[in-house]
Design a protein around this motif. Sequence first.
Motif, mmCIF file in Angstrom:
data_model
loop_
_atom_site.group_PDB
_atom_site.id
_atom_site.type_symbol
_atom_site.label_atom_id
_atom_site.label_comp_id
_atom_site.label_asym_id
_atom_site.label_seq_id
_atom_site.Cartn_x
_atom_site.Cartn_y
_atom_site.Cartn_z
ATOM 1 N N MET A 1 -3.241 -0.083 -5.416
ATOM 2 C CA MET A 1 -2.302 0.859 -4.829
ATOM 3 C C MET A 1 -2.003 1.943 -5.868
ATOM 4 S SD MET A 1 1.205 -0.132 -2.741
ATOM 5 C CE MET A 1 0.713 -1.781 -2.434
ATOM 6 N N SER A 2 -1.948 3.187 -5.412
ATOM 7 C CA SER A 2 -1.704 4.282 -6.349
ATOM 8 C C SER A 2 -0.234 4.310 -6.765
ATOM 9 C CB SER A 2 -2.085 5.617 -5.698
ATOM 10 O OG SER A 2 -1.103 6.004 -4.763
ATOM 11 N N PRO A 3 0.057 4.923 -7.909
ATOM 12 C CA PRO A 3 1.455 5.032 -8.343
ATOM 13 C C PRO A 3 2.333 5.755 -7.319
ATOM 14 C CG PRO A 3 -0.040 5.629 -10.134
ATOM 15 C CD PRO A 3 -0.864 5.459 -8.904
ATOM 16 N N ASP A 4 1.783 6.761 -6.647
ATOM 17 C CA ASP A 4 2.568 7.481 -5.641
ATOM 18 C C ASP A 4 2.903 6.582 -4.455
ATOM 19 O OD1 ASP A 4 2.728 9.883 -7.007
ATOM 20 O OD2 ASP A 4 0.909 10.692 -6.091
ATOM 21 N N THR A 5 1.929 5.775 -4.030
ATOM 22 C CA THR A 5 2.172 4.857 -2.917
ATOM 23 C C THR A 5 3.256 3.858 -3.282
ATOM 24 O OG1 THR A 5 -0.129 5.079 -2.199
ATOM 25 C CG2 THR A 5 1.085 3.164 -1.395
ATOM 26 N N THR A 6 3.171 3.301 -4.468
ATOM 27 C CA THR A 6 4.168 2.338 -4.933
ATOM 28 C C THR A 6 5.553 2.979 -4.990
ATOM 29 O OG1 THR A 6 2.461 1.236 -6.231
ATOM 30 C CG2 THR A 6 4.742 0.746 -6.805
ATOM 31 N N ARG A 7 5.631 4.195 -5.493
ATOM 32 C CA ARG A 7 6.914 4.896 -5.592
ATOM 33 C C ARG A 7 7.514 5.143 -4.216
ATOM 34 N NH1 ARG A 7 7.780 10.061 -4.871
ATOM 35 N NH2 ARG A 7 5.587 10.603 -5.129
ATOM 36 N N VAL A 8 6.710 5.633 -3.272
ATOM 37 C CA VAL A 8 7.213 5.958 -1.935
ATOM 38 C C VAL A 8 7.623 4.686 -1.197
ATOM 39 C CG1 VAL A 8 6.578 6.892 0.317
ATOM 40 C CG2 VAL A 8 5.979 8.132 -1.752
ATOM 41 N N LEU A 9 6.822 3.638 -1.286
ATOM 42 C CA LEU A 9 7.202 2.385 -0.623
ATOM 43 C C LEU A 9 8.504 1.829 -1.193
ATOM 44 C CD1 LEU A 9 3.723 0.643 -0.232
ATOM 45 C CD2 LEU A 9 5.117 1.716 1.543
ATOM 46 N N GLY A 10 8.701 1.975 -2.500
ATOM 47 C CA GLY A 10 9.963 1.561 -3.109
ATOM 48 C C GLY A 10 11.137 2.374 -2.587
ATOM 49 N N GLN A 11 10.943 3.672 -2.432
ATOM 50 C CA GLN A 11 12.004 4.525 -1.896
ATOM 51 C C GLN A 11 12.356 4.128 -0.467
ATOM 52 O OE1 GLN A 11 10.060 8.296 -2.643
ATOM 53 N NE2 GLN A 11 11.514 8.783 -4.282
#
Length: 55
Positions: free
Chosen positions: A1-11
């Motif tokens: 999973m890309s860092p952006d995907t991880t960040r958005v899913l966390g948000q």
Amino acid sequence: MSPDTTRVLGQIERGEIWCGPDAARALAARAEEQYGGAWPRPTADPAPPAPDGPE
């Protein structure tokens, strides 16, 4: 999973981002209230289809 995907899913999990069908409906209703309809509604029934031709 890309860092952006991880960040958005966390948000999304933390409630920082509201997404999905309910969010889309709420945003559309707010835009409709502020700006009116994006697509004009017909004022009358459309004309019936033309006949196919001689039978």
